[in-house]
Structure formats: structure tokens, C-alpha cells
Design a protein around this motif. Sequence first.
Motif, short mmCIF file in Angstrom:
data_model
loop_
_atom_site.label_atom_id
_atom_site.label_comp_id
_atom_site.label_asym_id
_atom_site.label_seq_id
_atom_site.Cartn_x
_atom_site.Cartn_y
_atom_site.Cartn_z
N GLY A 1 0.81 -1.21 0.00
CA GLY A 1 0.00 0.00 0.00
C GLY A 1 0.84 1.26 0.00
N LYS A 2 1.89 1.28 0.81
CA LYS A 2 2.80 2.43 0.85
C LYS A 2 3.50 2.62 -0.49
N GLN A 3 3.88 1.51 -1.11
CA GLN A 3 4.53 1.58 -2.42
C GLN A 3 3.61 2.22 -3.45
N LEU A 4 2.35 1.83 -3.46
CA LEU A 4 1.39 2.40 -4.41
C LEU A 4 1.14 3.88 -4.11
N TRP A 5 1.00 4.21 -2.84
CA TRP A 5 0.78 5.60 -2.45
C TRP A 5 1.96 6.47 -2.86
N ASP A 6 3.15 6.00 -2.61
CA ASP A 6 4.36 6.76 -2.97
C ASP A 6 4.51 6.92 -4.47
N ALA A 7 3.84 6.02 -5.23
CA ALA A 7 3.86 6.11 -6.70
C ALA A 7 2.79 7.07 -7.21
N GLY A 8 2.05 7.69 -6.29
CA GLY A 8 1.05 8.68 -6.69
C GLY A 8 -0.33 8.14 -6.92
N LEU A 9 -0.61 6.94 -6.40
CA LEU A 9 -1.91 6.31 -6.61
C LEU A 9 -2.70 6.25 -5.31
N PRO A 10 -4.03 6.32 -5.38
CA PRO A 10 -4.86 6.12 -4.18
C PRO A 10 -4.81 4.65 -3.77
N VAL A 11 -5.05 4.40 -2.50
CA VAL A 11 -4.95 3.03 -1.98
C VAL A 11 -6.19 2.72 -1.13
N LEU A 12 -6.67 1.51 -1.23
CA LEU A 12 -7.78 1.06 -0.41
C LEU A 12 -7.33 0.79 1.02
N ASP A 13 -8.18 1.13 1.98
CA ASP A 13 -7.94 0.73 3.36
C ASP A 13 -8.41 -0.69 3.63
N ASP A 14 -9.37 -1.17 2.84
CA ASP A 14 -9.95 -2.49 3.10
C ASP A 14 -10.70 -2.97 1.87
N LEU A 15 -11.13 -4.22 1.91
CA LEU A 15 -11.83 -4.83 0.79
C LEU A 15 -12.90 -5.78 1.32
N GLU A 16 -14.12 -5.61 0.84
CA GLU A 16 -15.23 -6.51 1.18
C GLU A 16 -15.58 -7.31 -0.08
N ASN A 17 -15.32 -8.62 -0.02
CA ASN A 17 -15.41 -9.43 -1.23
C ASN A 17 -16.11 -10.75 -0.96
N SER A 18 -17.14 -10.73 -0.13
CA SER A 18 -17.78 -11.99 0.25
C SER A 18 -19.13 -12.24 -0.42
N SER A 19 -19.62 -11.29 -1.21
CA SER A 19 -21.00 -11.38 -1.70
C SER A 19 -21.24 -12.54 -2.66
N TYR A 20 -20.21 -12.99 -3.37
CA TYR A 20 -20.39 -14.08 -4.33
C TYR A 20 -20.82 -15.37 -3.62
N GLY A 21 -20.48 -15.46 -2.33
CA GLY A 21 -20.85 -16.65 -1.57
C GLY A 21 -22.23 -16.58 -0.95
N TRP A 22 -22.92 -15.46 -1.12
CA TRP A 22 -24.28 -15.33 -0.57
C TRP A 22 -25.25 -15.87 -1.62
N LYS A 23 -25.58 -17.13 -1.51
CA LYS A 23 -26.28 -17.84 -2.59
C LYS A 23 -27.78 -17.62 -2.61
N GLY A 24 -28.38 -17.27 -1.47
CA GLY A 24 -29.82 -17.06 -1.42
C GLY A 24 -30.41 -17.50 -0.09
N PRO A 25 -31.68 -17.22 0.13
CA PRO A 25 -32.33 -17.56 1.39
C PRO A 25 -32.17 -19.04 1.74
N GLU A 26 -31.95 -19.31 3.03
CA GLU A 26 -31.75 -20.69 3.48
C GLU A 26 -32.99 -21.55 3.27
N ASN A 27 -34.16 -20.92 3.25
CA ASN A 27 -35.39 -21.70 3.06
C ASN A 27 -35.64 -22.07 1.60
N GLY A 28 -34.71 -21.65 0.73
CA GLY A 28 -34.82 -22.03 -0.67
C GLY A 28 -35.72 -21.15 -1.51
N ASP A 29 -36.31 -20.14 -0.91
CA ASP A 29 -37.20 -19.23 -1.64
C ASP A 29 -36.36 -18.36 -2.57
#
Length: 331
Positions: free
Chosen positions: A217-245
Motif C-alpha cells: 500500500g505504501k509503495q502504491l501511495w508513494d507512486a502517486g496512486l490512491p490506496v484502499l484501506d480495506d476490501l469486502e469481497n464476500s458477496s459471491y458466496g451469498w447464494k440465497g435464502p436458506e429456506n430455498g425461496d
Amino acid sequence: MKRIISALLLFAPFLASAQNEQTFAEKLGYPKGKKVLIIHVDDVGMSYESNQGAIKAIREGVANSLSVMMPCGWVPGFVNYWKDNKDIDAGLHLTLTSEWQDYRWGPLAGKPKVKGLVDSQGAMWRSVGEVVKNASPDEVETEIRAQLERARTMGLEPTHLDSHMGTLFATPEFLQRYLKVGMEEKIPVMFPGGHNTVVQQQEKVISDQLAMTRMVGKQLWDAGLPVLDDLENSSYGWKGPENGDKSEKALQKYKTEKYINAIKNIRPGLTMVIMHCTIHSEIFPHISDSHVTREGDFLAMIDPELKKYIEKEGIILTTWREAMERRKKVK
């Protein structure tokens, strides 16, 4: 995310504490203590449904950024729309795999230049592991640059770069080429280099691993680029309601609640929230069995309840374009 951490384990040790330091969002001039989100749609250009899902999620919902798979068949359909709607934050979803059974694509650099990226059907490999086994870092960089060149030839200057299926995080050598292109071309790259609170919770990251992400992150920032503080990447695993609806109403409610709970768990700073949005069609299920979770993502993005929650909590929505504009003003 595990691929990111695995790659970083091979970088030189670097120790730092994330808890009390200024976030990258604050460095960019966003208010202290605020959650700043890039709500991002992957896989644009893969299909008509993917294009429409992303566009509608932005125009009718709370999504505000997307990235395009340049080797895919519906890229012209999106770019033609984008040319009349250049306010849309559009990056490149750098693509080195072709994972579906009946719908496939090949490398833009051409087979003779990147033989290690091509399988027996003349398409890219189906899995990340096969790319790692067969492709060289030079071939990976050649294909990255070919995808960037196609975008620019079509008139699309990307606001950022990210990685389809995380392939560019699969080895330190691939990661280095990804970072190299971004820094050389002055294009922001998707990389969580800050406090990584969600990353730590989801991947059980230890302190040394966290420190290594912060080194990059520091390397990217020092190169003049914005950097993410965090990443939320879990939505692909949310398959649908447990009751199958799988009704539209039930799927929307389920996904919206999942996103609200995920956002509650995000600490202040600049966080990218990743999803895949498609509209419903009779065709897309023949491309991928992920249609339910993708349709759910789209329905959540246009749900007034999600917008209401974001506004009530005072969450700031931003884009890669705005983050880069802010970074240029920081000395």
C-alpha cells in the motif's frame, strides 16, 4: 483474498501497526471517522445481462463503479453505451481465465505471444491454478497490456485496474507485474493496503501478513496512486435464502440484509465492496450457474432499503476517478 495474502507472504518482512495511523481515506481528504465506499460491479462486458445489471445498478441504485472484461463478447455493447455516459467510473477487470463450460474467450495478445495462457480449445485456462502452472510472468504482463491497449483503442481510458478471479494475486511474480503496469501507467489498482479489518476477519490474517499488505500500500501511495484501506469481497458466496425461496422479493430482502450487515462491519476508511450484477434472463443461466447470486446483487443495489441505510449512517460513496483526482492534489 487468500491469493493476495499468499503472494504477500513471499515479500520481504515489514512490520507496522494499522490501528492508530491515518487512513488512506483521510490522506485523500475524506472526513476522519467516515466510511467511504466504492460499491463496485465486476464482469461488465461478459454478457448483455452483465452490462445491463451493472448499468442499472449504477443508474437506478447505489453502485458507483464497475470494471470491464476486455476479451469478452459484449465489451462493444458496454463501451458504446459508455461513450455517451462517460460519468460512469469504468476500469478494467483484467482477465486471464475463461471459466465457463460453453461460453469462452481467448487472450487479446494472440496465442503466438502468450501460449502459456491458452488451453486446448484456444481459450484461456478455466482455473487460476492452470494459469499459474502454464503461464509466465512475461506472458501475463503482455496480456495485461494488450487488454489496456484494446480499451484505449476503443476510447476507454480506465479509471482503475482489478483482477478477474484474483489471478493476478496468485503468485508474487504475477502481482508484481500487475502493480508495475498500474504504477507505470498511473492507473489506480485494486489492492487493500490499509488497516484491512474485513480482510483480517475473513482470512484470519496474522500481523506479519497485514504488515506486508501495508508495505505494498505504501509503495502504491508513494507512486502517486490512491490506496484502499480495506476490501469486502464476500458477496459471491451469498447464494440465497436458506429456506430455498428464490422469488425476486425474497432474494432482494436476503441480499440487502447481507450487504447492510457487511457494511456495518466495515471500519472507517476507503473500502471497495465487490459484487456481480446481472438482470434476469433465460439465457444467462446457460452461461453460468451463478445467476441467482448475481441477480440478487442487482436487486440489492436497487433496493430503497439499502440506499436508506447508507444515507442514514452518513456513509460516503466515492469512485476510483474521484479518489485519483484527490490523490493528485496530495503532496
